[in-house]
Enzyme design. Structure first.
Site, mmCIF file in Angstrom:
data_model
loop_
_atom_site.group_PDB
_atom_site.id
_atom_site.type_symbol
_atom_site.label_atom_id
_atom_site.label_comp_id
_atom_site.label_asym_id
_atom_site.label_seq_id
_atom_site.Cartn_x
_atom_site.Cartn_y
_atom_site.Cartn_z
ATOM 1 N N ARG A 7 39.753 40.756 45.388
ATOM 2 C CA ARG A 7 39.721 42.217 45.296
ATOM 3 C C ARG A 7 38.741 42.581 44.184
ATOM 4 O O ARG A 7 38.454 41.783 43.290
ATOM 5 C CB ARG A 7 41.116 42.757 44.948
ATOM 6 N N HIS A 8 38.258 43.797 44.213
ATOM 7 C CA HIS A 8 37.440 44.301 43.105
ATOM 8 C C HIS A 8 38.263 44.231 41.815
ATOM 9 O O HIS A 8 39.502 44.150 41.853
ATOM 10 C CB HIS A 8 37.038 45.756 43.390
#
Ligand code: SIN
Length: 574
Positions: free
Chosen positions: A337-338
């Protein structure tokens, strides 16, 4: 194992038997209507309804990756929301006569063994037809609601089976493990059969098909014709999928319960002898079969050549398209994920916020984690979404990058930028709907998880197609998007998909294997808010540290037996 109804017979009163087997073959499927000759049964009506019952019948010598291909197709279709199930004749055989049979058991000239093998093949076929024939209440609802056309006419669905049907223990115990789904997993209705208010029963993007995969060698035209005739009597379309491998470099992972605990050398010897018995009668698919009506896709050396014959229909075309992208190059994918965003910190969903200071820390740590794991000489390409937080997370990785619109986070429509508390206060009914059927719930003006899965199909095909050795792909994405991709690789059913844990600041490495997917997780040891919300619970607003280090490693691949033969590595499956 339950046997077919002894009274089941053809209209002439003669028991049907598999061609090429002794007369004593067991009785087969009963039919309500007289059996039409192949050509007549195949004569297409002027307008054919879209397929909702399809049998994909595998063809090929042992060790040609049939089970591998069948499982991949089943997983892909299930992920897209279709009903799919594998009927593996080898499993039926092991149940009936035990796993430890010598290669002579497969000698086509041995009448007694041929009769026993025909019997298990017919039992599997009966169960498959029973399963395809069974359009229960839920399916009727889902089909009439989701396909935007009427289910097949009564004449197509008529003709109850007298032989084992889906209710029999035979079927329920013989379904291939990889294709098992918990009850209701592909249902489009919310619990209680009520369609989700936010998800109109008529606005599915595609239809739910029923696709069975009949996994066996099916190596003679006579047997294939018999299967076609049986299926056609029940309004079931048939598409054959043959795997032909003559490239000694092709490596297929070995895994067979037939040789569990056996001495590897003896196992290879026995297996090669089994293959030789099959080679005595094996004939590759030919377009002239069934008076030229046969539909098939032939895969030569997995991906190097594909021959498609007489394939029509939406679901058939999707399967062919999927098969054209298959390859067996060993490879791993990385997902993350970011980094934590300012919206994560504020507990807001959606938006296009930048990274928080902790998110920025993760972005700086990412190259070290990834490069350390890639190993010498492996190139990396990073895919991001078009949103700021993924691009900012990728910016310290000095490798080629591609921004995909398809990878953007699930569109939360009118709820974009709100906290869960605000959504609950403003849209209480929707909040409840989402909790009761999170996969199908569609945000007003936005998307559902089901929509997202369809949006991500090109990404999955691109990952499947990717065949360059020593070149890895890393996706820096969003929670919902990575849940959907992860569910594809790990065969996680739809109702569990929206609850998969994908923590922030953690890199996931997936390595697809012949019969599963190996997973490793690497935490960056940087605290982040927990954005995972279980059904019916509030979010936990305090930051937490994800499990540390290289701690978590697990594999879903069942144990396998690697045996190297003159053919390279061969599969001991089937
Ligand atoms: C067959 O497909 O011929 C039978 C498969 C098996 O028994 O393993």
């Amino acid at each position: 194992m339950q046997q077919p109804d002894a009274a089941a017979a053809t209209p002439s009163g003669a028991s049907k038997s598999l061609p090429g087997t002794p007369a004593a073959a067991p009785p087969a499927i009963s039919t309500a209507a007289p059996r039409a000759p192949a050509a007549a049964a195949a004569a297409a009506p002027a307008y054919a309804l879209p397929t909702c019952k399809l049998a994909c019948v595998m063809v090929g010598l042992p060790a040609r990756g049939k089970t591998y291909i069948a499982r991949k197709v089943a997983r892909y279709l299930t992920w897209l929301g279709h009903h799919s199930r594998i009927f593996n004749v080898g499993n039926y055989r092991r149940d009936a006569v035990g796993a430890m049979q010598p290669s002579e058991f497969f000698d086509p000239d041995n009448e007694e063994f041929a009769r026993q093998r025909a019997e298990v093949a017919i039992n599997a076929l009966n169960d498959m037809i029973g399963w395809l024939d069974k359009l229960d209440d839920d399916d009727e609802k889902s089909l009439s609601g989701s396909l935007n056309f009427q289910p097949p006419s009564a004449s197509v669905r008529e003709g109850p089976l007298k032989t084992p049907t889906s209710a029999t223990p035979t079927q329920s115990t013989r379904v291939d493990e990889a294709s098992k789904k918990p009850p209701g997993s592909a249902s489009t209705a919310s619990p209680g059969g009520r369609p989700s208010a936010a998800y109109s029963s008529t606005d599915h993007a595609g239809g739910a098909a029923r696709v069975a995969l009949y996994d066996a060698t099916n190596s003679t035209p006579e047997r294939r014709l018999f299967i076609m005739e049986q299926c056609r009597e029940h309004g079931i379309d048939v598409m054959f999928i043959e795997s032909v491998c003559d490239d000694p470099k092709i490596i297929v992972k070995l895994s067979s319960p037939d040789y569990k605990g056996a001495d590897p050398e003896k196992a290879v010897e026995d297996f090669q002898s089994r293959i030789r018995f099959y080679e005595k009668t094996y004939q590759t698919l030919d377009r002239s079969e069934a008076e030229g009506t046969i539909s098939f896709v032939k895969l030569i050396n997995v991906g190097s050549q594909v021959i498609v014959n007489n394939v029509r229909g939406y679901i058939q075309s999707r399967i062919v398209y999927f098969l054209m992208n298959l390859n067996i190059t060993p490879r791993s994918f990385y997902f993350s994920r970011h980094g934590e965003s300012m919206f994560n910190v504020m507990q807001r969903i959606g938006g296009d916020a930048s990274l928080s200071p902790r998110g920025e820390q993760f972005a700086k740590r990412l190259p070290e984690i990834v490069i350390r794991n890639l190993g010498e000489g492996t190139r990396l390409t990073v895919w991001t979404s078009t949103l700021r937080r993924t691009k900012e997370t990728a910016r310290h990785l000095h490798v080629p990058k591609v921004a995909w619109k398809q990878l953007d986070e699930l569109d939360s429509g009118v709820c974009d930028g709100l906290t869960y508390e605000e959504i609950e206060a403003r849209y209480p009914a929707d909040f409840e709907e989402r909790d009761s059927d999170k996969f199908n719930y569609r945000y007003h003006g936005g998307e559902s998880y089901r929509d997202l899965v369809h949006r991500l199909e090109p990404v999955i095909l691109e990952l499947e197609r990717h065949y360059e050795p020593n070149h890895s792909i890393m996706i820096i994405g969003h929670q919902a998007v990575l849940r959907a991709i992860y569910a594809y690789f790990l065969n996680i059913p739809h109702e569990r998909l929206p609850y998969i844990k994908v923590p922030l600041h953690t890199v996931v490495k997936l390595t697809p294997k012949a019969y599963g997917c190996e997973e490793e997780r690497f935490s960056a040891d940087i605290a982040a808010v927990d954005t995972h919300r279980e059904r019916g619970t509030p979010l936990n607003p305090s930051p937490r540290l994800n499990p540390s280090g290289l701690a978590h490693t697990h594999s879903l691949a069942p144990s396998s037996l690697d045996v190297v033969s003159p053919l390279g590595r061969i599969s001991l499956n089937n």
